[in-house]
Scaffold this motif. Structure first.
Motif, PDB file in Angstrom:
ATOM      1  N   ALA B 148       0.815  -1.206   0.000  1.00  0.00           N
ATOM      2  CA  ALA B 148       0.000   0.000   0.000  1.00  0.00           C
ATOM      3  C   ALA B 148       0.853   1.263   0.000  1.00  0.00           C
ATOM      4  N   GLY B 149       0.281   2.302  -0.532  1.00  0.00           N
ATOM      5  CA  GLY B 149       0.900   3.623  -0.474  1.00  0.00           C
ATOM      6  C   GLY B 149      -0.077   4.581   0.171  1.00  0.00           C
ATOM      7  N   ALA B 341      -0.679   4.970 -12.065  1.00  0.00           N
ATOM      8  CA  ALA B 341       0.431   5.891 -11.795  1.00  0.00           C
ATOM      9  C   ALA B 341       1.277   6.016 -13.054  1.00  0.00           C
ATOM     10  N   VAL B 342       1.776   7.215 -13.300  1.00  0.00           N
ATOM     11  CA  VAL B 342       2.587   7.487 -14.495  1.00  0.00           C
ATOM     12  C   VAL B 342       3.861   8.227 -14.079  1.00  0.00           C
ATOM     13  N   ASP B 373       3.317  11.480  -6.683  1.00  0.00           N
ATOM     14  CA  ASP B 373       3.807  10.187  -7.163  1.00  0.00           C
ATOM     15  C   ASP B 373       3.354   9.899  -8.592  1.00  0.00           C
ATOM     16  N   ASN B 375       0.355   9.524  -9.276  1.00  0.00           N
ATOM     17  CA  ASN B 375      -0.695   8.543  -8.956  1.00  0.00           C
ATOM     18  C   ASN B 375      -2.063   9.219  -9.021  1.00  0.00           C
ATOM     19  N   THR B 410       1.900   2.461 -14.793  1.00  0.00           N
ATOM     20  CA  THR B 410       1.455   1.170 -14.267  1.00  0.00           C
ATOM     21  C   THR B 410      -0.065   1.152 -14.134  1.00  0.00           C
ATOM     22  N   CYS B 411      -0.640  -0.049 -14.241  1.00  0.00           N
ATOM     23  CA  CYS B 411      -2.098  -0.186 -14.170  1.00  0.00           C
ATOM     24  C   CYS B 411      -2.626  -0.081 -12.747  1.00  0.00           C
ATOM     25  N   THR B 412      -1.737  -0.092 -11.779  1.00  0.00           N
ATOM     26  CA  THR B 412      -2.184   0.011 -10.387  1.00  0.00           C
ATOM     27  C   THR B 412      -1.061   0.599  -9.539  1.00  0.00           C
ATOM     28  N   GLY B 413      -1.316   1.765  -8.983  1.00  0.00           N
ATOM     29  CA  GLY B 413      -0.273   2.431  -8.212  1.00  0.00           C
ATOM     30  C   GLY B 413      -0.136   1.875  -6.819  1.00  0.00           C
ATOM     31  N   GLU B 414      -1.276   1.488  -6.219  1.00  0.00           N
ATOM     32  CA  GLU B 414      -1.217   1.055  -4.820  1.00  0.00           C
ATOM     33  C   GLU B 414      -2.346   0.133  -4.406  1.00  0.00           C
ATOM     34  N   HIS B 415      -3.215  -0.274  -5.343  1.00  0.00           N
ATOM     35  CA  HIS B 415      -4.352  -1.125  -4.970  1.00  0.00           C
ATOM     36  C   HIS B 415      -4.122  -2.600  -5.295  1.00  0.00           C
ATOM     37  N   GLY B 416      -3.010  -2.899  -5.949  1.00  0.00           N
ATOM     38  CA  GLY B 416      -2.759  -4.290  -6.319  1.00  0.00           C
ATOM     39  C   GLY B 416      -3.511  -4.694  -7.580  1.00  0.00           C
TER      40      GLY B 416
END
Lengths: 464, 464
Positions: B148-149, B341-342, B373, B375, B410-416
């Motif tokens: 998590a972030g 997130a980019v 981030d 995000n 990325t397709c998911t920054g912090e949710h998995g």
């Protein structure tokens, strides 16, 4: 050697070296020189990712070991080809591919030297914070393989903390990318972090996207001397506990200092010292003052702080210390360049433990290193050619590792396992922990092609 | 359900729940509520590591899936037991085991809530920096599972960056420890980091040693409003590029602000905003001034900064924003709570891209999140019960993910990945990258016992 002919089907023949000179030059690293004979059957210098992929793939098919080789500065025999086969010398892949200052990123090939990264981004006001002391003579690929640390690790973390993305060739020759150019991601397994520190046993890194940081506007460096080593180690612990914002905090004991004087011609006082550096964009004097007050509580004898360039000499000396303590007295032979790390609360006692061993046995054991991380470099020195003394030296050396493990520390802070620390893997990680690592190794490299004989205690005898 | 009787051989019967209420309560998380029916056959509440080991071992022997369950706040269906079997509810393992302030460490069981960590160490002047916004309602185990972030990630990193050691139960019931209590180590593979973010598919975390930090002496929070979203996003990019030392820097667009006003009764201006927080031990006003000058270059309309407690209300509101945008208009239904997130250079364009999609299609897409981030949290909102609108909404939602991947994000920054992002795994990591992850999964969990149906695109149909 003729059985190595298949390599020229994989890469241009000019990249394959079969002569004695090249092969001998890849038979050792800094740790094993003169101790291990492990001459590879061939040395290959790939210049592209495809070269790496082709070589690894044909070797994997034929059961020929491939051991990636960088600058050869490893201290645990990490890149020594103990099962012969191919030494894959990555130093020709040394291009800086792209610099993206606004993203704080640089893409490099693995053979780029650490100092070259800093040179490439200095004009943008950036630097690569976790460079090891060997930064000018070791490559990014080697640093990734060992998850190297350095003097800046106390503030900035290790090399592995500054990698966004890796291109990797797996054991079957597949080319994959792990990680992301986004600063954060939770996408799938953290394979990038699994590759970091795996010492070339899980894959060969062919490109790395490193994260950068702005060069701090204020840099101050300085040196504190103490009357006793207890005071010096206590001062370091107290500085860390108080969160003094140091960018470097290094211990140099009196033994190491006097060896530096004799080998490097320096004029360090014959006393335990702490070297410090402070990085800030403003208010750096506040931190210097904070450090001073902490050191004074530990009876600091002197504490001199200067501007960046005044301290340069200090850090140059610190970087050469590793060589100095190995070489200062030609009649003394080092047992092994040891590197342990302990929780910071255990740091003062661990330093004391080492000095007590030294005094008790009358054996010089200079200590220095990245004190703020609880990281101690130590060298047990024995009379050259005295086998009995060497046996005792090895015992002392191992006692220190065992002490580190007993107090919750690690057998290697930043040098990796290689050959030299394999015997401690079970003790540190338990049988179950080692087995889990082995499971990962066997799954990703089922034929045991990549850097065999390393990391795992069950993988052949210890040739050191 | 009677076929679950074997569980009481593994743990005390009082820890096994077979009733509908308990099972229904574990059939969903925040993402899947009302969309997926995945009622487990049994819920088990282990209270010790041995319980976890015993349950996992007997299930692994019998081919019964085990899906670890924490607080159920996942946003990608991460803990939904799509293959039924056992939901392993970790919330009874909620003890703070040890606090070692001088080592900046705390040992906790996985069911400890994030806010409880801060409460346990506040008296020592410490805190756990990477806590997610959901810190008071989500557990350490869940945070480790998703890497998590949070708002503090821009300065301090993610949860995974603050873990020293993990105790883990592997698929066959083996109990292992990964990592070290030393601050740094290069000992063997970084299995700790492999477990982090693996969403309970490689092992069950039963204890975590977290790293802590001193609470900063100076905290300032504030809010900047901008005339346009372009200005706001540009200001964030410029602050990051200039390395303004922010501890939080969050974007809230006008759509999200007006939804917060209607749902939470706040009186935010109907304008794009940037919320910021600054942490320092001295000189905090310098950083505030630095931020002001950067924001002024982007035509900031207002920038108000106050002391810590004045900003509390702001952060409370920010934490509730996720719920507010989902719930403000009862006739609108969210497609999915997205999180991409980019690279930071792509951040302004990505925000603009989302708003253009929104305007072009007349569909509200509030955006907010951890801007520093790169995000972005975004929510595509469609008329409830309108299937055609939902189809279009899903398309828009996926276009945003595809855009992120196109620009290196990325397709998911912090949710998995969970269930919701599986379809993007191949696109993000390539077939080879996903296959390498699958190789690791199959090696460590050969029977596919742990959280089956997650992370990998080939693992059954998408039930969402």
């Amino acid at each position: 050697m003729s059985e190595m002919g298949f390599l020229t089907d994989a890469v241009d023949g000019s990249k394959v070296k079969l002569g004695d000179g090249e092969r001998d030059r890849h038979a050792n690293d800094w740790a094993t020189e003169g101790r291990v004979e492990a001459t590879p059957d061939a040395v290959v210098y790939p210049t592209t990712t495809e070269d790496v992929s082709n070589v690894v793939a044909v070797c994997d098919e034929r059961g020929v070991p491939v051991t990636p080789y960088a600058a050869g500065t490893g201290l645990e025999g990490n890149a020594v080809p103990v099962r012969r086969g191919v030494s894959l010398d990555m130093t020709e892949m040394d291009a800086v591919l792209d610099v993206r200052p606004d993203d704080f990123q640089i893409d490099v090939e693995p053979g780029v030297y650490g100092s070259a990264v800093n040179e490439a981004v200095e004009g943008d006001g950036l630097f690569f914070p976790p460079l090891p002391s060997s930064g000018s003579i070791s490559t990014i690929g080697g640093m990734v393989a060992n998850d190297a640390g350095g003097m800046g690790t106390v503030r900035y973390g290790k090399v592995g903390d500054w990698i966004d993305e890796l291109e990797v060739v797996l054991a079957d020759g597949r080319i994959v990318e792990f990680g992301s150019k986004a600063k954060k991601t939770s996408s799938g397994y953290r394979m990038r972090d699994l590759i970091v520190g795996s010492e070339g046993t899980l894959g060969v890194v062919t490109r790395a996207t490193l994260r950068l940081k702005g060069i701090p506007e204020q840099i101050r460096g300085g040196r504190a001397t103490f009357d006793s080593l207890d005071d010096a180690a206590g001062a370091v612990f107290d500085a860390v506990r108080s969160e003094v914002d140091v960018a470097k905090i290094e211990l140099v004991d009196a033994t190491a200092a006097s060896m530096a004087n004799s080998y490097l011609g320096t004029d360090l006082p014959d006393a335990p010292m702490v070297f410090v550096e402070f990085h800030a964009n403003h208010g750096v004097e506040r931190e210097v003052g904070f450090a001073r007050s902490v050191f004074e509580a530990h009876d600091v004898a002197s504490f001199e702080v200067g501007a960046d360039d005044e301290a340069d000499e200090l850090w140059e000396l610190r970087r050469e210390l590793g060589v100095a303590v190995r070489s200062a007295n030609p009649s003394l032979e080092p047992v092994h360049a040891g590197d342990i790390a302990v929780p910071i609360t255990e740091y003062p006692d661990t330093v004391r433990y080492i000095k007590e061993l030294s005094e008790e046995h009358g054996v010089p054991i200079p200590c220095f290193g990245h004190a703020g991380d609880g990281n101690i470099h130590y060298l047990v020195l024995v009379e050259e050619g005295d086998d009995e003394a060497m046996r005792e030296g090895v015992e002392l050396y191992e006692k220190v590792v065992e002490h580190a493990l007993e107090v919750g520390g690690t057998c290697t802070g930043e040098h990796g396992i290689g050959l030299g620390k394999r015997k401690f893997m079970g003790r540190e990680h338990g049988e179950g922990g080692v087995r889990a690592m082995r499971t990962v190794k066997d799954a990703l490299d089922p034929n045991g092609t990549l850097n065999p004989g390393k990391v795992f205690p069950d993988d052949g005898e210890d040739p050191l």
